[in-house]
Scaffold this motif. Structure first.
Motif, PDB file in Angstrom:
ATOM      1  N   ILE A   1      -7.927   6.338   6.372  1.00 24.91           N
ATOM      2  CA  ILE A   1      -6.735   7.185   6.421  1.00 24.91           C
ATOM      3  C   ILE A   1      -5.596   6.436   7.085  1.00 24.91           C
ATOM      4  N   SER A   2      -5.881   5.777   8.201  1.00 26.45           N
ATOM      5  CA  SER A   2      -4.844   5.038   8.930  1.00 26.45           C
ATOM      6  C   SER A   2      -4.261   3.910   8.090  1.00 26.45           C
ATOM      7  N   GLU A   3      -5.109   3.236   7.338  1.00 26.79           N
ATOM      8  CA  GLU A   3      -4.646   2.135   6.496  1.00 26.79           C
ATOM      9  C   GLU A   3      -3.672   2.631   5.442  1.00 26.79           C
ATOM     10  N   VAL A   4      -4.009   3.726   4.764  1.00 23.61           N
ATOM     11  CA  VAL A   4      -3.168   4.251   3.689  1.00 23.61           C
ATOM     12  C   VAL A   4      -1.860   4.817   4.232  1.00 23.61           C
ATOM     13  N   ARG A   5      -1.865   5.247   5.469  1.00 24.96           N
ATOM     14  CA  ARG A   5      -0.653   5.845   6.047  1.00 24.96           C
ATOM     15  C   ARG A   5       0.390   4.803   6.447  1.00 24.96           C
ATOM     16  N   VAL A   6       0.080   3.545   6.330  1.00 24.17           N
ATOM     17  CA  VAL A   6       1.062   2.498   6.645  1.00 24.17           C
ATOM     18  C   VAL A   6       1.893   2.223   5.400  1.00 24.17           C
ATOM     19  N   PRO A   7       3.184   2.549   5.396  1.00 28.81           N
ATOM     20  CA  PRO A   7       4.010   2.343   4.201  1.00 28.81           C
ATOM     21  C   PRO A   7       4.016   0.877   3.765  1.00 28.81           C
ATOM     22  N   LEU A   8       4.045   0.681   2.463  1.00 27.57           N
ATOM     23  CA  LEU A   8       4.116  -0.666   1.898  1.00 27.57           C
ATOM     24  C   LEU A   8       5.567  -0.954   1.530  1.00 27.57           C
ATOM     25  N   ALA A   9       6.120  -1.980   2.121  1.00 27.36           N
ATOM     26  CA  ALA A   9       7.484  -2.372   1.793  1.00 27.36           C
ATOM     27  C   ALA A   9       7.522  -2.986   0.405  1.00 27.36           C
ATOM     28  N   GLU A  10       8.656  -2.877  -0.255  1.00 27.25           N
ATOM     29  CA  GLU A  10       8.775  -3.433  -1.594  1.00 27.25           C
ATOM     30  C   GLU A  10       8.503  -4.931  -1.588  1.00 27.25           C
ATOM     31  N   SER A  11       8.881  -5.572  -0.512  1.00 26.87           N
ATOM     32  CA  SER A  11       8.653  -7.015  -0.402  1.00 26.87           C
ATOM     33  C   SER A  11       7.173  -7.356  -0.274  1.00 26.87           C
ATOM     34  N   GLU A  12       6.348  -6.356   0.043  1.00 31.32           N
ATOM     35  CA  GLU A  12       4.913  -6.577   0.188  1.00 31.32           C
ATOM     36  C   GLU A  12       4.142  -6.374  -1.108  1.00 31.32           C
ATOM     37  N   ILE A  13       4.790  -5.887  -2.156  1.00 29.17           N
ATOM     38  CA  ILE A  13       4.094  -5.712  -3.432  1.00 29.17           C
ATOM     39  C   ILE A  13       3.678  -7.083  -3.942  1.00 29.17           C
ATOM     40  N   PRO A  14       2.396  -7.292  -4.196  1.00 32.54           N
ATOM     41  CA  PRO A  14       1.937  -8.612  -4.666  1.00 32.54           C
ATOM     42  C   PRO A  14       2.707  -9.067  -5.904  1.00 32.54           C
ATOM     43  N   GLU A  15       3.102 -10.315  -5.922  1.00 29.56           N
ATOM     44  CA  GLU A  15       3.933 -10.831  -7.008  1.00 29.56           C
ATOM     45  C   GLU A  15       3.238 -10.751  -8.361  1.00 29.56           C
ATOM     46  N   ASP A  16       1.908 -10.852  -8.362  1.00 29.12           N
ATOM     47  CA  ASP A  16       1.197 -10.811  -9.640  1.00 29.12           C
ATOM     48  C   ASP A  16       0.678  -9.415  -9.983  1.00 29.12           C
ATOM     49  N   ALA A  17       1.090  -8.389  -9.219  1.00 31.84           N
ATOM     50  CA  ALA A  17       0.673  -7.017  -9.525  1.00 31.84           C
ATOM     51  C   ALA A  17       1.368  -6.545 -10.802  1.00 31.84           C
ATOM     52  N   MET A  18       0.604  -5.986 -11.721  1.00 31.31           N
ATOM     53  CA  MET A  18       1.148  -5.523 -12.996  1.00 31.31           C
ATOM     54  C   MET A  18       1.017  -4.013 -13.176  1.00 31.31           C
ATOM     55  N   SER A  19       0.482  -3.325 -12.179  1.00 30.45           N
ATOM     56  CA  SER A  19       0.236  -1.898 -12.316  1.00 30.45           C
ATOM     57  C   SER A  19       1.525  -1.087 -12.295  1.00 30.45           C
ATOM     58  N   GLN A  20       1.544  -0.070 -13.150  1.00 30.72           N
ATOM     59  CA  GLN A  20       2.680   0.847 -13.173  1.00 30.72           C
ATOM     60  C   GLN A  20       2.723   1.724 -11.931  1.00 30.72           C
ATOM     61  N   ALA A  21       1.702   1.634 -11.092  1.00 29.29           N
ATOM     62  CA  ALA A  21       1.747   2.360  -9.820  1.00 29.29           C
ATOM     63  C   ALA A  21       2.922   1.892  -8.980  1.00 29.29           C
ATOM     64  N   PHE A  22       3.346   0.641  -9.146  1.00 25.29           N
ATOM     65  CA  PHE A  22       4.433   0.080  -8.359  1.00 25.29           C
ATOM     66  C   PHE A  22       5.790   0.237  -9.040  1.00 25.29           C
ATOM     67  N   GLU A  23       5.806   0.872 -10.203  1.00 22.96           N
ATOM     68  CA  GLU A  23       7.058   1.066 -10.911  1.00 22.96           C
ATOM     69  C   GLU A  23       7.756   2.338 -10.462  1.00 22.96           C
ATOM     70  N   ASP A  24       9.048   2.408 -10.747  1.00 23.56           N
ATOM     71  CA  ASP A  24       9.819   3.622 -10.476  1.00 23.56           C
ATOM     72  C   ASP A  24      10.691   3.900 -11.696  1.00 23.56           C
ATOM     73  N   SER A  25      10.046   3.872 -12.850  1.00 22.71           N
ATOM     74  CA  SER A  25      10.779   3.997 -14.107  1.00 22.71           C
ATOM     75  C   SER A  25      10.750   5.428 -14.610  1.00 22.71           C
ATOM     76  N   VAL A  26      11.275   5.653 -15.797  1.00 25.12           N
ATOM     77  CA  VAL A  26      11.249   6.963 -16.406  1.00 25.12           C
ATOM     78  C   VAL A  26       9.817   7.284 -16.825  1.00 25.12           C
ATOM     79  N   ASN A  27       9.643   8.516 -17.347  1.00 22.31           N
ATOM     80  CA  ASN A  27       8.299   8.942 -17.752  1.00 22.31           C
ATOM     81  C   ASN A  27       7.609   7.872 -18.581  1.00 22.31           C
ATOM     82  N   ARG A  28       6.380   7.565 -18.249  1.00 26.41           N
ATOM     83  CA  ARG A  28       5.696   6.475 -18.923  1.00 26.41           C
ATOM     84  C   ARG A  28       4.990   6.960 -20.180  1.00 26.41           C
ATOM     85  N   VAL A  29       4.666   5.997 -21.023  1.00 27.30           N
ATOM     86  CA  VAL A  29       3.993   6.307 -22.286  1.00 27.30           C
ATOM     87  C   VAL A  29       2.526   6.637 -22.027  1.00 27.30           C
ATOM     88  N   TRP A  30       1.873   5.852 -21.166  1.00 28.20           N
ATOM     89  CA  TRP A  30       0.471   6.109 -20.831  1.00 28.20           C
ATOM     90  C   TRP A  30       0.248   5.755 -19.385  1.00 28.20           C
TER      91      TRP A  30
END
Length: 436
Positions: free
Chosen positions: A407-436
């Motif tokens: 719980i403590s680990e998840v409660r630490v906000p992740l800064a945008e600069s901390e998003i792994p450069e090779d991450a491809m997941s749409q979890a890190f996106e902030d776009s319009v409604n996704r297709v899937w």
């Protein structure tokens, strides 16, 4: 100094760690591995099909293809990422299919028999794959809708074989030639799923029409895929399926989540116009009610049949429907109250490129850092326990052993600069409604 984790009264928390269930995993055999699951009478025909087969998916033949079928390595990777169990949708191409069943159109005339045998081969492989690690993989039974009796027989087989993820409901494109989902033709399927307590799962991107080989075809898919994949929701509601089978469970997976509040509001609005009173009962519908129509009988009018349902659509949603909000993004988490915290289930979409793996811990921090832990526990695990027949005690023990995210680990906000450069997941996106 040791960190004392908050105490949360949830079955999806143990020793301050989240018990994480992915409700959107994908798996399948390698092409040749399916051969042994086919009837021997089809082996020669399979061998000819394989000679012409061209794999359309890079992730099922590249260096990470093993993730689809290597049970031991898959388990090791998921445990390292903090996931204890998963619901398994298909991924690889089953025998006699041009592409994976998840995105394939219903088989044309003359191909139904072979395609059906190919799906049954996958189902039997999936049962073995799930039984390789009992209780931690909830596989789905794939069916076709051309032969309802055969589909029912396969659902019963799946229940006996331990595929407790339930049934993968195929999409019905409007140009398929099949009866629409509101047809009484499919009543034996709904009845069987309710009887056996087999959840009905519907995945995105498999119900749209064939647009043809045009420059705009891809755009049509992107714009309309969500609509077609969500149609099962209002079809089952207005066909009265949930009235007849109040224990039936429908899960809509990997189609985003932020669409749901607006759609439910629209469905409720239509219900009020037809059956509501006061200022909602305006126009021709009010006149029909004055004539005694709509009270326990179908409304027969220019729009066709409009059978009255017992509750508002939003009430069925709250009782019978869940959203598999795969790789949940902040924008989806933001509407969790409008959807219902008890209606959302997280998924990692492993092994796809848009999966949160191997950055699930970062993805959870990105999305849920500001969310009350009790609600995070519901979305990550407890809701899945309500839908699927997992052994909760078993999964709690696994979460403690693999040192799942705290719980403590998840409660630490992740800064945008901390998003792994090779991450491809749409979890890190902030776009319009996704297709899937």
């Amino acid at each position: 100094m040791a960190v004392t984790e908050p105490t949360i009264d949830s079955p999806a928390v143990v020793d301050g760690r989240y018990v994480i269930v992915s409700t959107d995993g994908h798996a399948g055999a390698s092409v040749m591995a399916y051969r042994d699951y086919l009837p021997s009478r089809l082996h020669a025909e399979f061998d000819e099909w394989v000679k012409k087969f061209e794999n359309p998916f890079a992730d099922t033949e590249g260096p990470t293809a093993y993730r689809n079928w290597d049970s031991k390595r898959r388990l090791e990777e998921l445990e390292a990422d903090g996931v204890v169990a998963e619901i398994l949708f298909p991924n690889t191409v089953p025998p006699f299919y041009p592409t994976a069943n998840l995105t394939a159109a219903p088989p044309p005339a003359g191909e139904h028999e072979l395609r059906w045998e190919g799906l049954k081969a996958h189902n039997r492989w999936m049962a073995d794959f799930c039984n390789d690690t009992p209780g931690r993989r909830a596989g789905l039974v794939q069916i076709l809708l051309h032969d309802v009796d055969a589909a029912v027989e396969e659902i019963r087989w799946g229940k006996e074989a331990g595929l407790f993820g339930g049934v993968l409901l195929p999409g019905i494109p409007p140009d398929s030639g099949l009866e629409p989902m509101i047809s009484p033709t499919y009543e034996p399927i709904w009845r069987t799923c309710a009887e056996l307590e087999m959840p009905i799962n519907h995945h995105s991107a498999n119900a749209g029409p064939a647009y043809g080989p045009y420059p705009a075809t891809g755009w049509m898919f992107f714009v309309e895929a969500g609509f077609f994949s969500h149609r099962a929701l209002w079809m089952l509601i207005f066909a009265g399926v949930f009235d007849r089978y109040p224990n039936l469970k429908l899960i809509l997976t990997e189609g985003g989540a932020e669409w749901a509040p607006g759609v439910i509001e629209v469905l409720d609005g239509h219900w009020r116009r037809v059956f509501g009173g006061g200022r909602y009962g305006m126009g021709p519908f009010a006149a029909m009610r004055k004539m005694g129509l709509g009270e326990g009988v179908p409304i027969l009018n220019a729009f066709g049949g409009m059978q009255k349902i017992e509750m508002m659509p939003s009430e069925y949603f709250k009782r019978n429907v869940w959203i598999g909000s795969s790789f949940t993004a902040p924008k989806e988490n933001a509407v969790r109250y409008a959807i219902g915290v008890d209606r959302m289930m997280w998924g990692n979409d492993y092994p796809h490129s848009e999966a949160t793996y191997p950055y699930t811990r970062e993805a959870l921090r990105w999305t849920f850092a500001e969310t009350p832990p009790a609600e995070v526990a519901q979305i990550l695990g407890a809701n899945a326990f309500d839908v699927y027949d997992f052994d909760v005690d078993q999964l709690r023990q696994v979460a403690a052993r693999i040192e799942a995210p705290t719980i403590s680990e998840v409660r630490v906000p992740l800064a945008e600069s901390e998003i792994p450069e090779d991450a491809m997941s749409q979890a890190f996106e902030d776009s319009v409604n996704r297709v899937w």
